[in-house]
Design a protein around this motif. Sequence first.
Motif, PDB file in Angstrom:
ATOM      1  N   HIS A 136       0.865  -1.177   0.000  1.00  0.00           N
ATOM      2  CA  HIS A 136       0.000   0.000   0.000  1.00  0.00           C
ATOM      3  C   HIS A 136       0.902   1.227   0.000  1.00  0.00           C
ATOM      4  CE1 HIS A 136      -3.509   2.471   0.987  1.00  0.00           C
ATOM      5  NE2 HIS A 136      -2.706   3.124   1.812  1.00  0.00           N
ATOM      6  N   PHE A 137       0.722   2.109  -0.982  1.00  0.00           N
ATOM      7  CA  PHE A 137       1.579   3.277  -1.112  1.00  0.00           C
ATOM      8  C   PHE A 137       0.763   4.489  -1.509  1.00  0.00           C
ATOM      9  CE2 PHE A 137       4.169   5.809  -4.175  1.00  0.00           C
ATOM     10  CZ  PHE A 137       4.900   6.497  -3.227  1.00  0.00           C
ATOM     11  N   GLU A 138       0.879   5.575  -0.741  1.00  0.00           N
ATOM     12  CA  GLU A 138       0.232   6.846  -1.061  1.00  0.00           C
ATOM     13  C   GLU A 138       1.301   7.919  -1.049  1.00  0.00           C
ATOM     14  OE1 GLU A 138      -3.175   7.926   1.280  1.00  0.00           O
ATOM     15  OE2 GLU A 138      -3.758   5.836   1.520  1.00  0.00           O
ATOM     16  N   GLY A 139       1.554   8.503  -2.212  1.00  0.00           N
ATOM     17  CA  GLY A 139       2.568   9.535  -2.308  1.00  0.00           C
ATOM     18  C   GLY A 139       3.125   9.571  -3.711  1.00  0.00           C
ATOM     19  N   SER A 140       4.225  10.249  -3.866  1.00  0.00           N
ATOM     20  CA  SER A 140       4.856  10.324  -5.182  1.00  0.00           C
ATOM     21  C   SER A 140       6.167   9.553  -5.169  1.00  0.00           C
ATOM     22  CB  SER A 140       5.115  11.781  -5.570  1.00  0.00           C
ATOM     23  OG  SER A 140       6.099  12.344  -4.724  1.00  0.00           O
ATOM     24  N   VAL A 141       6.569   9.139  -6.362  1.00  0.00           N
ATOM     25  CA  VAL A 141       7.829   8.415  -6.530  1.00  0.00           C
ATOM     26  C   VAL A 141       8.687   9.236  -7.476  1.00  0.00           C
ATOM     27  CG1 VAL A 141       8.899   6.293  -7.331  1.00  0.00           C
ATOM     28  CG2 VAL A 141       6.684   6.210  -6.235  1.00  0.00           C
ATOM     29  N   GLN A 142       9.929   9.446  -7.076  1.00  0.00           N
ATOM     30  CA  GLN A 142      10.844  10.212  -7.912  1.00  0.00           C
ATOM     31  C   GLN A 142      12.191   9.500  -7.947  1.00  0.00           C
ATOM     32  OE1 GLN A 142      11.534  14.195  -6.526  1.00  0.00           O
ATOM     33  NE2 GLN A 142      12.951  14.682  -8.175  1.00  0.00           N
ATOM     34  N   ARG A 143      12.716   9.308  -9.172  1.00  0.00           N
ATOM     35  CA  ARG A 143      14.028   8.689  -9.330  1.00  0.00           C
ATOM     36  C   ARG A 143      15.082   9.779  -9.388  1.00  0.00           C
ATOM     37  NH1 ARG A 143      18.210   7.778 -12.066  1.00  0.00           N
ATOM     38  NH2 ARG A 143      19.244   5.784 -12.140  1.00  0.00           N
ATOM     39  N   GLN A 144      16.173   9.584  -8.642  1.00  0.00           N
ATOM     40  CA  GLN A 144      17.326  10.480  -8.680  1.00  0.00           C
ATOM     41  C   GLN A 144      18.588   9.641  -8.688  1.00  0.00           C
ATOM     42  OE1 GLN A 144      17.373  13.243  -5.408  1.00  0.00           O
ATOM     43  NE2 GLN A 144      15.656  14.446  -6.191  1.00  0.00           N
ATOM     44  N   ASP A 145      19.629  10.167  -9.326  1.00  0.00           N
ATOM     45  CA  ASP A 145      20.907   9.452  -9.322  1.00  0.00           C
ATOM     46  C   ASP A 145      21.515   9.419  -7.927  1.00  0.00           C
ATOM     47  OD1 ASP A 145      20.914   8.716 -11.979  1.00  0.00           O
ATOM     48  OD2 ASP A 145      21.873  10.577 -12.638  1.00  0.00           O
ATOM     49  N   ASN A 146      21.302  10.468  -7.140  1.00  0.00           N
ATOM     50  CA  ASN A 146      21.814  10.509  -5.773  1.00  0.00           C
ATOM     51  C   ASN A 146      20.681  10.882  -4.819  1.00  0.00           C
ATOM     52  OD1 ASN A 146      23.358  10.567  -3.493  1.00  0.00           O
ATOM     53  ND2 ASN A 146      24.519  12.390  -4.034  1.00  0.00           N
TER      54      ASN A 146
END
Length: 164
Positions: A136-146
């Motif tokens: 269960h996940f509520e929120g945003s996902v963001q990919r970053q190199d670091n």
Amino acid sequence: MFSKSKINEPGPKASETETPAAPVTSSATIPPADFKSSAPKSKPAPSILSSDLTIKGNLKTTGDIQIEGQVEGDIRAHLLTVGETATVKGEVIADDVVVNGRIVGRVRGLKVRLTSTARVEGDIIHKTIAIESGAHFEGSVQRQDNPLDVNGGKSKAAAADKAD
């Protein structure tokens, strides 16, 4: 090749029965301090916070933490494992994050894994992520190199401009 030394045998030694002399040492004997320093460095065991433990405050370590209880505060670690019965309320920053329980807050990790029993309410900033079916996940996902950079990857020049 090897011979038995009489230094460690019980009973009086010939030198002790006559006159007291300086202590006898053997070049084959290694003092404990030297033995410890020559031993290979082993990885310390993870710190485990049991299910009946509630912590209010921040946790910071270069090692591993396994949480089974409740934590209200930010956590920074190498490997963070949140157990099925655990709840973390705060920001989590770790190289590896494995969530089996509940996190309310931002998660930052190089590798983030949400298992089928995970409940995350907050943003996830990651380099790689795995979300199992049933999580269960509520929120945003963001990919970053670091993702461990808490400044959000802003340049020093931008930070200097903001300071002026």
